[in-house]
Motif scaffolding. Sequence first.
Motif, PDB file in Angstrom:
ATOM      1  N   GLU A  55       0.831  -1.205   0.000  1.00 40.90           N
ATOM      2  CA  GLU A  55       0.000   0.000   0.000  1.00 40.90           C
ATOM      3  C   GLU A  55       0.867   1.257   0.000  1.00 40.90           C
ATOM      4  OE1 GLU A  55      -2.405  -0.497   3.443  1.00 40.90           O
ATOM      5  OE2 GLU A  55      -3.518  -2.199   2.606  1.00 40.90           O
ATOM      6  N   ALA A  56       1.935   1.245   0.782  1.00 42.68           N
ATOM      7  CA  ALA A  56       2.841   2.394   0.810  1.00 42.68           C
ATOM      8  C   ALA A  56       3.511   2.595  -0.546  1.00 42.68           C
ATOM      9  CB  ALA A  56       3.895   2.201   1.896  1.00 42.68           C
ATOM     10  N   ALA A  57       3.858   1.485  -1.204  1.00 39.25           N
ATOM     11  CA  ALA A  57       4.470   1.578  -2.534  1.00 39.25           C
ATOM     12  C   ALA A  57       3.502   2.204  -3.533  1.00 39.25           C
ATOM     13  CB  ALA A  57       4.906   0.191  -3.006  1.00 39.25           C
ATOM     14  N   ARG A  58       2.248   1.821  -3.474  1.00 43.86           N
ATOM     15  CA  ARG A  58       1.259   2.406  -4.388  1.00 43.86           C
ATOM     16  C   ARG A  58       1.123   3.906  -4.153  1.00 43.86           C
ATOM     17  NH1 ARG A  58      -1.526  -2.317  -3.223  1.00 43.86           N
ATOM     18  NH2 ARG A  58      -3.002  -1.288  -1.819  1.00 43.86           N
ATOM     19  N   ALA A  59       1.175   4.321  -2.894  1.00 43.16           N
ATOM     20  CA  ALA A  59       1.067   5.748  -2.584  1.00 43.16           C
ATOM     21  C   ALA A  59       2.251   6.530  -3.145  1.00 43.16           C
ATOM     22  CB  ALA A  59       0.960   5.946  -1.070  1.00 43.16           C
ATOM     23  N   VAL A  60       3.442   5.944  -3.067  1.00 42.31           N
ATOM     24  CA  VAL A  60       4.629   6.607  -3.611  1.00 42.31           C
ATOM     25  C   VAL A  60       4.581   6.651  -5.134  1.00 42.31           C
ATOM     26  CG1 VAL A  60       7.137   6.399  -3.874  1.00 42.31           C
ATOM     27  CG2 VAL A  60       6.094   6.071  -1.633  1.00 42.31           C
ATOM     28  N   ALA A  61       4.072   5.591  -5.748  1.00 37.67           N
ATOM     29  CA  ALA A  61       4.049   5.507  -7.213  1.00 37.67           C
ATOM     30  C   ALA A  61       2.998   6.414  -7.836  1.00 37.67           C
ATOM     31  CB  ALA A  61       3.799   4.062  -7.641  1.00 37.67           C
ATOM     32  N   GLU A  62       1.934   6.700  -7.084  1.00 32.99           N
ATOM     33  CA  GLU A  62       0.783   7.400  -7.663  1.00 32.99           C
ATOM     34  C   GLU A  62       1.133   8.726  -8.323  1.00 32.99           C
ATOM     35  OE1 GLU A  62      -3.771   8.674  -6.373  1.00 32.99           O
ATOM     36  OE2 GLU A  62      -2.469   7.605  -4.969  1.00 32.99           O
ATOM     37  N   PRO A  63       1.965   9.596  -7.690  1.00 32.43           N
ATOM     38  CA  PRO A  63       2.267  10.881  -8.345  1.00 32.43           C
ATOM     39  C   PRO A  63       3.209  10.752  -9.543  1.00 32.43           C
ATOM     40  CG  PRO A  63       2.655  10.962  -5.959  1.00 32.43           C
ATOM     41  CD  PRO A  63       2.543   9.531  -6.342  1.00 32.43           C
ATOM     42  N   LEU A  64       3.842   9.607  -9.704  1.00 41.09           N
ATOM     43  CA  LEU A  64       4.782   9.427 -10.808  1.00 41.09           C
ATOM     44  C   LEU A  64       4.027   9.023 -12.068  1.00 41.09           C
ATOM     45  CD1 LEU A  64       7.505   7.391  -8.884  1.00 41.09           C
ATOM     46  CD2 LEU A  64       7.744   9.746  -9.708  1.00 41.09           C
ATOM     47  N   ASP A  65       4.409   9.585 -13.178  1.00 43.67           N
ATOM     48  CA  ASP A  65       3.779   9.232 -14.453  1.00 43.67           C
ATOM     49  C   ASP A  65       4.552   8.066 -15.063  1.00 43.67           C
ATOM     50  OD1 ASP A  65       2.348   9.110 -16.759  1.00 43.67           O
ATOM     51  OD2 ASP A  65       3.175  10.951 -17.637  1.00 43.67           O
ATOM     52  N   LEU A  66       4.209   6.843 -14.639  1.00 40.86           N
ATOM     53  CA  LEU A  66       4.956   5.670 -15.074  1.00 40.86           C
ATOM     54  C   LEU A  66       4.279   4.919 -16.212  1.00 40.86           C
ATOM     55  CD1 LEU A  66       6.043   4.302 -11.571  1.00 40.86           C
ATOM     56  CD2 LEU A  66       7.367   5.686 -13.179  1.00 40.86           C
ATOM     57  N   GLY A  67       3.193   5.460 -16.725  1.00 42.20           N
ATOM     58  CA  GLY A  67       2.529   4.827 -17.848  1.00 42.20           C
ATOM     59  C   GLY A  67       1.632   3.681 -17.412  1.00 42.20           C
TER      60      GLY A  67
END
Length: 360
Positions: free
Chosen positions: A330-342
């Motif tokens: 869950e913490a990883a998803r929160a960190v990834a969310e603002p990144l535009d990773l496609g």
Amino acid sequence: MTAGPDGGAPRGANGVTPGHARPTRADAALHRFLAARRGGVDAHDAELWAALERAADGGKRFRPLLLLSVHEALGGTEAAAAAEVAAAMELLHTAFVVHDDVIDGDRTRRGRPNVSGTFADRARRAGAAPARAEHYGDVAGLLAGDLALAGAVRTVALCGAPPPTVRRLLDLLERALRISAAGELADVRLSLTGGADLGEILTMEEHKTAVYSFELPLQAGAVLAGADEAVTARLGELGRLLGVAFQLRDDLDGVFGEEAVTGKPALSDLREGKCTPLIAHARTTPWWPELAPYVGDPAIDAAAAARVRELLTAAGSRRFIEDLAASYGEAARAVAEPLDLGADLGGWIAATTAGLARVA
């Protein structure tokens, strides 16, 4: 074990690793590196390289694919260099896998003899005494791992990216090597007495696996794409969280998983007395006095292992680690969310972290 997550490698919602549909450019670069060394100094050196090539074969290749996916998602244009560095990630992983098998005394990997097992078998067939055959196998494993490690550094250095980029990549690689070595040493040290607390063990797992398996490929892909420091740092944090989550899953697989699925000996963690978060939690429960004699018992058999699984489940340790893995996800998803990773990589992160609580 250092290379744990590759046994139950991360998969996305559709059951594939990120970038599965694109040509595996990293595989081509890896095969070129290994094929160029098949001749050998002599017959025994040729056998060593052949065993190393087999060690590099298989697995889900998620480290190269993470790097390539990030590079592509961030608009990178260094496709050829990215493929070379992605191949270096797999060479680095192979080096750690081969060395880790020596450290753990394992003779198989992915259901077949590993480098050490292959050379120990050859020595026995040649008439060597058992102890000398085992020693020969370990020597071969150490040397093969060294060759793969040197190959990883060479491949990054000659990847073809601009010199400042190569320097930054080498800095990341050196950092990963130092931290992973410290983590592996801690893994063995913490198992000497079995008294480490959960925090110490989680730090060890972050160091020995998360840095090289997740942080390094994600950040290397960003550096190759020319990303700024803020994005690169955020990807490093994402890698740390993902790496710990998947190592927790691997620890569960080491006790509850099936060898045919995980690719590693099913009882090895229990026989070695590995100081894992699962065991650390169990030590704090009333079930520990019954569990303790089994942990580190080299003679533990399938029946005893089944009892261990029952006790760990009754103690709540299995559920605790499943929940802990889910919280890291869950913490990883929160960190990834603002990144535009496609859609490719972003969807993979969302799907795989959502399923972390499930055990094979």
